[in-house]
Design an enzyme around this catalytic site. Structure first.
Site, PDB file in Angstrom:
ATOM      1  CE  LYS A  23      -1.548  -1.746   3.652  1.00 25.45           C
ATOM      2  NZ  LYS A  23      -2.521  -1.928   5.047  1.00 25.45           N
ATOM      3  N   GLY A  34      -7.956   3.073  10.946  1.00 27.40           N
ATOM      4  CA  GLY A  34      -8.353   1.797  10.556  1.00 27.40           C
ATOM      5  C   GLY A  34      -8.424   1.709   9.127  1.00 27.40           C
ATOM      6  CB  THR A  35      -6.735   3.228   6.247  1.00 27.47           C
ATOM      7  OG1 THR A  35      -7.141   4.949   6.615  1.00 27.47           O
ATOM      8  CG2 THR A  35      -6.599   3.215   4.799  1.00 27.47           C
ATOM      9  N   GLY A  36      -6.108   0.615   6.824  1.00 24.97           N
ATOM     10  CA  GLY A  36      -5.398  -0.790   6.670  1.00 24.97           C
ATOM     11  C   GLY A  36      -6.226  -1.864   7.071  1.00 24.97           C
ATOM     12  CB  CYS A  37      -8.247  -2.649  10.235  1.00 18.74           C
ATOM     13  SG  CYS A  37      -6.869  -2.257  11.227  1.00 18.74           S
ATOM     14  CB  THR A  50      -6.123   7.955   7.951  1.00 15.98           C
ATOM     15  OG1 THR A  50      -5.297   8.720   8.983  1.00 15.98           O
ATOM     16  CG2 THR A  50      -6.239   8.967   6.715  1.00 15.98           C
TER      17      THR A  50
END
Length: 266
Positions: A176, A210-213, A208
């Site tokens: 990412k 919790g974006t990756g989760c 942003t």
């Protein structure tokens, strides 16, 4: 027709923006029933992580067994895995089960900056879980940590790291690009079919958390619904971009606010 079911194995976020809470919201937003295995309880908010309490590995194993003996799990997302013993418990449990779709998000640091994974646990993650995954979804710092080297600073370095992560045994790697600069946020998908650059407009926002989760859970949801990997990744990329942009409609916390997981509904 039965609803598809996905399982998240991750830590709890008391502020509701990341971890298990974000994963379950994402599954629901995609029309997927969500089950959960909690690896750790965190005391955190949009500004910082104040404490982490790991769930005993035996209890993590018991949760996995309880879910799989009753529910027809189509995909698994693994997030914050905790300490080496917990990672071992997850790997051992999954080895006993027939799971086609595992998405591993190697969560190491919260959006607020709090560290969520020890250096010893990074090594265990690398050895025990990466090779079991259909897809791993590291950001640039996480990709570097998995390879124990500096963060990639250009596309050539990203390509090199992506290929070497792929060689660790997973089916595909999504690096990412949210930590880079520029008007476009570019993610790189590595697989046996080559490298694909997935671009979206970069959004200037504090929302942003919790974006990756949420992105990895969105991919798992797509896989649970029967989508191919690239389609699931592309659909998740579109959705997460919309969710980040819509996060400004929410007024939650005083730090890195959450995404709007249900932006397509209200």
């Amino acid at each position: 027709m039965a609803i598809p079911i996905a399982l998240t194995i991750a830590g709890s976020d008391s502020s509701g923006g990341a971890g298990i809470q974000a994963d379950l919201k994402t599954f629901a937003a995609f029309g997927v029933y969500g089950a959960s295995v909690i690896t750790a309880v965190t005391a955190q908010n949009t500004q910082r992580v104040l404490g982490i309490h790991g769930v005993p590995p035996s209890v993590v194993t018991a949760q996995i067994d309880a879910v799989f003996t009753d529910l027809d799990i189509k995909a698994v997302k693994i997030g914050m895995a905790g300490e080496p013993a917990t990672i071992e418990a997850i790997a051992s449990a999954l080895a006993r089960l027939s799971i086609r779709h595992i998405v591993l998000d190697p969560v190491m640091v919260a959006s607020s900056g709090g560290r969520l994974l020890s250096p010893e646990a990074v090594g265990a993650l690398r050895k025990k879980l990466v090779s079991r995954a259909k897809l791993i979804t590291p950001n640039l710092p996480e990709a570097a940590a998995l390879l124990d080297e500096a963060v990639a600073s250009d596309e050539s370095a990203i390509e090199s790291q992506g290929r070497r992560l792929l060689a660790m045994g997973c089916e595909a790697v999504l690096i990412k690009g949210g930590h880079r600069q520029g008007p476009e946020s570019i993610d790189y998908l590595f697989s046996g079919d080559g490298i694909k650059a997935l671009s979206a407009p970069r959004i200037a926002t504090q929302n942003t958390h919790g974006t990756g989760c949420s992105l990895s859970s969105a991919i798992a949801a797509g896989l649970a619904k029967g989508e191919g990997l690239e389609i699931a990744v592309r659909n998740a990329k579109t959705w997460i971009t919309e969710a980040i942009a819509a996060g400004t409609r929410l007024d939650v916390g005083h730090g890195h606010g959450p995404l709007h997981h249900f932006h397509r509904f209200y």
